[in-house]
Design a protein around this motif. Structure first.
Motif, PDB file in Angstrom:
ATOM      1  N   LEU A  17       0.866  -1.180   0.000  1.00 27.48           N
ATOM      2  CA  LEU A  17       0.000   0.000   0.000  1.00 27.48           C
ATOM      3  C   LEU A  17       0.901   1.228   0.000  1.00 27.48           C
ATOM      4  CD1 LEU A  17      -2.780   1.385   0.315  1.00 27.48           C
ATOM      5  CD2 LEU A  17      -2.521   1.103   2.799  1.00 27.48           C
ATOM      6  N   PHE A  18       0.672   2.122  -0.927  1.00 30.59           N
ATOM      7  CA  PHE A  18       1.543   3.287  -1.044  1.00 30.59           C
ATOM      8  C   PHE A  18       1.034   4.445  -0.185  1.00 30.59           C
ATOM      9  CE2 PHE A  18       2.584   0.882  -4.828  1.00 30.59           C
ATOM     10  CZ  PHE A  18       3.968   0.929  -4.793  1.00 30.59           C
ATOM     11  N   PHE A  19       1.994   5.133   0.428  1.00 32.64           N
ATOM     12  CA  PHE A  19       1.707   6.306   1.247  1.00 32.64           C
ATOM     13  C   PHE A  19       2.427   7.525   0.677  1.00 32.64           C
ATOM     14  CE2 PHE A  19       1.579   2.759   4.387  1.00 32.64           C
ATOM     15  CZ  PHE A  19       0.244   2.874   4.759  1.00 32.64           C
ATOM     16  N   LYS A  20       1.837   8.690   0.914  1.00 27.98           N
ATOM     17  CA  LYS A  20       2.543   9.931   0.655  1.00 27.98           C
ATOM     18  C   LYS A  20       3.609  10.122   1.730  1.00 27.98           C
ATOM     19  CE  LYS A  20      -1.712  11.871  -1.273  1.00 27.98           C
ATOM     20  NZ  LYS A  20      -2.773  12.906  -1.129  1.00 27.98           N
ATOM     21  N   LYS A  21       4.451  11.130   1.567  1.00 25.85           N
ATOM     22  CA  LYS A  21       5.538  11.317   2.533  1.00 25.85           C
ATOM     23  C   LYS A  21       5.037  11.648   3.932  1.00 25.85           C
ATOM     24  CE  LYS A  21       9.274  12.312  -0.659  1.00 25.85           C
ATOM     25  NZ  LYS A  21      10.360  13.226  -1.076  1.00 25.85           N
ATOM     26  N   ASN A  22       3.799  12.185   4.031  1.00 25.73           N
ATOM     27  CA  ASN A  22       3.217  12.456   5.355  1.00 25.73           C
ATOM     28  C   ASN A  22       2.487  11.240   5.923  1.00 25.73           C
ATOM     29  OD1 ASN A  22       0.898  12.336   3.835  1.00 25.73           O
ATOM     30  ND2 ASN A  22       0.184  14.412   4.318  1.00 25.73           N
ATOM     31  N   MET A  32      -2.771   2.680  -9.440  1.00 25.74           N
ATOM     32  CA  MET A  32      -1.850   2.318 -10.514  1.00 25.74           C
ATOM     33  C   MET A  32      -1.224   0.958 -10.266  1.00 25.74           C
ATOM     34  SD  MET A  32      -0.032   6.014 -11.223  1.00 25.74           S
ATOM     35  CE  MET A  32       0.993   5.432 -12.581  1.00 25.74           C
ATOM     36  N   HIS A  33      -0.921   0.678  -8.998  1.00 20.91           N
ATOM     37  CA  HIS A  33      -0.321  -0.609  -8.650  1.00 20.91           C
ATOM     38  C   HIS A  33      -1.311  -1.748  -8.861  1.00 20.91           C
ATOM     39  CE1 HIS A  33       2.665  -3.191  -6.933  1.00 20.91           C
ATOM     40  NE2 HIS A  33       1.917  -3.509  -5.885  1.00 20.91           N
ATOM     41  N   VAL A  34      -2.522  -1.565  -8.385  1.00 22.43           N
ATOM     42  CA  VAL A  34      -3.560  -2.593  -8.562  1.00 22.43           C
ATOM     43  C   VAL A  34      -3.762  -2.889 -10.043  1.00 22.43           C
ATOM     44  CG1 VAL A  34      -6.044  -3.017  -8.340  1.00 22.43           C
ATOM     45  CG2 VAL A  34      -4.742  -2.141  -6.383  1.00 22.43           C
ATOM     46  N   LEU A  35      -3.802  -1.853 -10.845  1.00 21.16           N
ATOM     47  CA  LEU A  35      -4.023  -2.036 -12.273  1.00 21.16           C
ATOM     48  C   LEU A  35      -2.845  -2.757 -12.932  1.00 21.16           C
ATOM     49  CD1 LEU A  35      -5.863  -1.575 -14.666  1.00 21.16           C
ATOM     50  CD2 LEU A  35      -4.851   0.701 -14.942  1.00 21.16           C
ATOM     51  N   VAL A 270       9.535  -0.822  -6.954  1.00 18.44           N
ATOM     52  CA  VAL A 270       8.412  -0.540  -7.857  1.00 18.44           C
ATOM     53  C   VAL A 270       8.477   0.903  -8.343  1.00 18.44           C
ATOM     54  CG1 VAL A 270       5.897  -0.278  -7.955  1.00 18.44           C
ATOM     55  CG2 VAL A 270       6.895  -2.332  -6.912  1.00 18.44           C
ATOM     56  N   ALA A 271       8.730   1.831  -7.417  1.00 23.19           N
ATOM     57  CA  ALA A 271       8.804   3.250  -7.794  1.00 23.19           C
ATOM     58  C   ALA A 271       9.911   3.492  -8.811  1.00 23.19           C
ATOM     59  CB  ALA A 271       9.008   4.107  -6.551  1.00 23.19           C
ATOM     60  N   TYR A 276       5.797   4.866 -10.301  1.00 22.29           N
ATOM     61  CA  TYR A 276       4.730   5.395  -9.440  1.00 22.29           C
ATOM     62  C   TYR A 276       5.027   5.030  -7.993  1.00 22.29           C
ATOM     63  CZ  TYR A 276       3.027   0.562  -9.672  1.00 22.29           C
ATOM     64  OH  TYR A 276       2.924  -0.818  -9.616  1.00 22.29           O
ATOM     65  N   GLY A 277       4.415   5.771  -7.064  1.00 26.11           N
ATOM     66  CA  GLY A 277       4.560   5.475  -5.642  1.00 26.11           C
ATOM     67  C   GLY A 277       5.905   5.916  -5.095  1.00 26.11           C
TER      68      GLY A 277
END
Length: 311
Positions: A17-22, A32-35, A270-271, A276-277
């Motif tokens: 699960l991707f998070f923003k920096k905060n 995008m990852h799920v797809l 992945v990034a 992405y992410g």
């Protein structure tokens, strides 16, 4: 409750699960990852497995991510892709509620860890009682998640899992212990139409298929879903040398993910390679970087990524 069936045989991804920096959930990167995983021909996506940082999410966030995953798949023509939700908690009561939430949010199955806070009290009888009580109350079929690394060393043996597998609403297991003997005993003890023992490690994927395992739920598929599908296809087409060569890449890649930080390193990879992410994880986990790779390990991963891109 309708008749309970195991998840279909195949390749499952315990999605990061991707998070923003905060540390807020990054919905766009997650979609995008799920797809990309679905386009990589996976059979299903496990939301909130260990790689999905389930223990770091509120109950509302859990539901939100399950809904997001199911909606993303449906919107892009992947209605056939299964969504499994990790719902294990430290109490029977909370686990029951998380199963209800998972069904309402769109999951078809629940994956449940053995409670481990009170490890010394978790006798075999208590473990059996926990899973059976949860299964009795669950509106969706459950899969027993055996991962000693995250359950204070609690490791369910084949006899315990087989006993649970006789319950009509317990339909499988994920063996992140990677124990092939245990997998073989389960494959040969319970009918495949009612119980599916999935291997939980890419480094054991081909051996698991060789003993008639139904597939795997594997973290490295976050990085290389198409490579896992290529191994599956090679094995079932009896292209054994091809399958062995792909297994070589997966076994080395699996070890490298663990060596450099697991969840965060998977996100970082992945990034870097798919655009992405980011590597952010919620504390107390530490964010890692691909910059720490040795040249040898970098070469191994480059081979795997090149193979993934070629498919």
């Amino acid at each position: 409750m309708s008749e309970s069936k195991p998840p279909p045989p195949g390749i499952y991804v315990p999605a990061v699960l991707f998070f923003k920096k905060n540390e807020d959930i990054d919905e766009e990167a997650t979609k995008m990852h799920v797809l990309r995983l679905a386009q990589g021909s996976v059979t299903g996506i496990l939301v909130q497995g260990s790689n999905g940082e389930a223990q770091h999410l509120s109950s509302d966030e859990r539901k939100r991510v399950i809904r997001l995953t199911r909606a993303t798949l449906d919107a892009h023509g992947f209605q056939h892709v299964t969504v499994i939700a990790g719902t294990g908690a430290q109490s029977t009561r909370e686990t029951k509620q998380l199963n209800i939430d998972a069904k309402e949010a769109g999951a078809s199955h629940a994956l449940i860890l053995t409670p481990s806070t009170w490890k010394a009290s978790m006798t075999k009888d208590l473990i059996l009682r926990f899973f059976r009580e949860v299964a009795d109350a669950s509106p969706i079929p459950i899969v027993v998640y055996n991962f000693p690394k995250v359950t204070a060393g609690l490791d369910l043996d084949a006899d315990t899992i087989a006993a649970l597998g006789t319950h009509p609403n317990i339909v499988g297991t994920k063996l992140s212990c990677g124990h092939l003997g245990k997998l073989t005993r389960l494959v040969t003890s319970l009918p495949p139409d009612s119980f599916a023992p999935f291997i939980g490690r890419s480094d054991s994927f081909l051996p698991a298929l060789a003993v008639s395992g139904p597939g795997g739920i594997m973290a490295l598929a976050n990085v290389a879903p198409r490579a896992h599908r290529a191994l599956w296809d090679a094995w079932h087409d009896r292209r054994i040398d091809d399958a062995r060569n792909i297994q070589r890449m997966l076994a080395h890649g699996d070890a490298i993910l663990s060596k450099y930080g697991g969840i965060s390193f998977t996100k970082a990879l992945v990034a870097r390679d798919f655009g992405y992410g980011g590597a952010t994880v919620r504390g107390p986990l530490a964010t890692t970087s691909v910059d720490q790779l040795s040249s040898t390990d970098a070469d191994i991963l480059d081979e795997l990524i090149a193979f993934e891109r070629s498919l």
